[in-house]
Write a protein that holds these residues in place. Structure first.
Motif, short mmCIF file in Angstrom:
data_model
loop_
_atom_site.label_atom_id
_atom_site.label_comp_id
_atom_site.label_asym_id
_atom_site.label_seq_id
_atom_site.Cartn_x
_atom_site.Cartn_y
_atom_site.Cartn_z
N ASN A 19 0.83 -1.21 0.00
CA ASN A 19 0.00 0.00 0.00
C ASN A 19 0.87 1.26 0.00
OD1 ASN A 19 -2.46 -1.57 0.27
ND2 ASN A 19 -1.77 -1.96 2.35
N ASP A 55 0.98 3.62 2.03
CA ASP A 55 1.48 4.00 3.37
C ASP A 55 2.59 3.07 3.85
OD1 ASP A 55 0.12 1.68 3.99
OD2 ASP A 55 -1.11 2.57 5.57
N SER A 75 2.44 -0.14 4.25
CA SER A 75 1.94 -1.39 4.83
C SER A 75 1.70 -2.37 3.68
CB SER A 75 0.64 -1.15 5.60
OG SER A 75 -0.40 -0.72 4.73
N THR A 91 0.57 -4.45 9.00
CA THR A 91 -0.60 -3.58 9.07
C THR A 91 -0.16 -2.14 9.33
OG1 THR A 91 -0.88 -3.82 11.46
CG2 THR A 91 -1.97 -5.47 10.05
N THR A 92 -1.08 -1.24 9.10
CA THR A 92 -0.81 0.18 9.37
C THR A 92 -0.48 0.39 10.83
OG1 THR A 92 -2.32 0.77 7.57
CG2 THR A 92 -1.78 2.50 9.15
#
Length: 159
Positions: free
Chosen positions: A68, A70, A72, A91-92
């Motif tokens: 992603n 961001d 993650s 994960t974020t």
């Protein structure tokens, strides 16, 4: 006659010198910490891509990893359980704990999905290229993704 010990002035000068040294060393220290965080995230990413690729080569289909914007990522492996996929995802929330200042570049706006075939090659057209992980301070680290499914860390230094 002078007593054994330090005067208040000597103690204050010592504390001031220590404070100045601390202030001078802090940016380098923070840069080092952020660089270690990026290295750790990048190493986890490379290991998870290798794991997904290995699953595809062993015949598990579909096998993919989505990175992603961001930084993650998530993994999708055939009919595996969510717990197995979570072990190989970032994960974020995990990213915010492990490397709160990290940013990524080179990822399309919708994310980058690496789908592997049973030969370990990337099926997704346009999913190859250089991804750069950058901390708030310190040096960036990059990884180049090839259609063969191979990742090369810091490609500008590769020969």
């Amino acid at each position: 006659m002078r007593g054994n010990g330090f005067t208040l002035i000597e103690l204050m000068v010592t504390i001031m010198v220590a404070a100045i040294l601390l202030v001078l060393a802090m940016p380098s220290f923070l840069s080092s910490i952020h660089g270690q965080q990026v290295s750790s995230v990048l190493q986890n990413f490379e290991q998870d891509v290798a794991w997904v690729r290995g699953q595809a080569v062993s015949g598990v289909s579909p096998a993919s990893l989505t990175l992603n914007t961001d930084c993650s990522w998530s993994v999708s492996i055939g009919t595996s359980t969510a717990a197995v996929e979570a072990d190989h995802s970032m994960t974020t929330t995990q990213l915010a704990q492990d490397a709160p200042t990290i940013k990524c570049s080179g990822i399309p706006s919708g994310g980058l999905t690496l789908s592997f075939n049973t030969l370990g090659m990337v099926n997704s057209p346009g999913s190859t290229g250089i991804i750069t992980f950058t901390p708030a301070t310190g040096l960036s680290s990059s990884v180049e993704i090839f259609g063969s499914g191979v990742l090369v860390g810091n490609p500008q230094h590769a020969s």
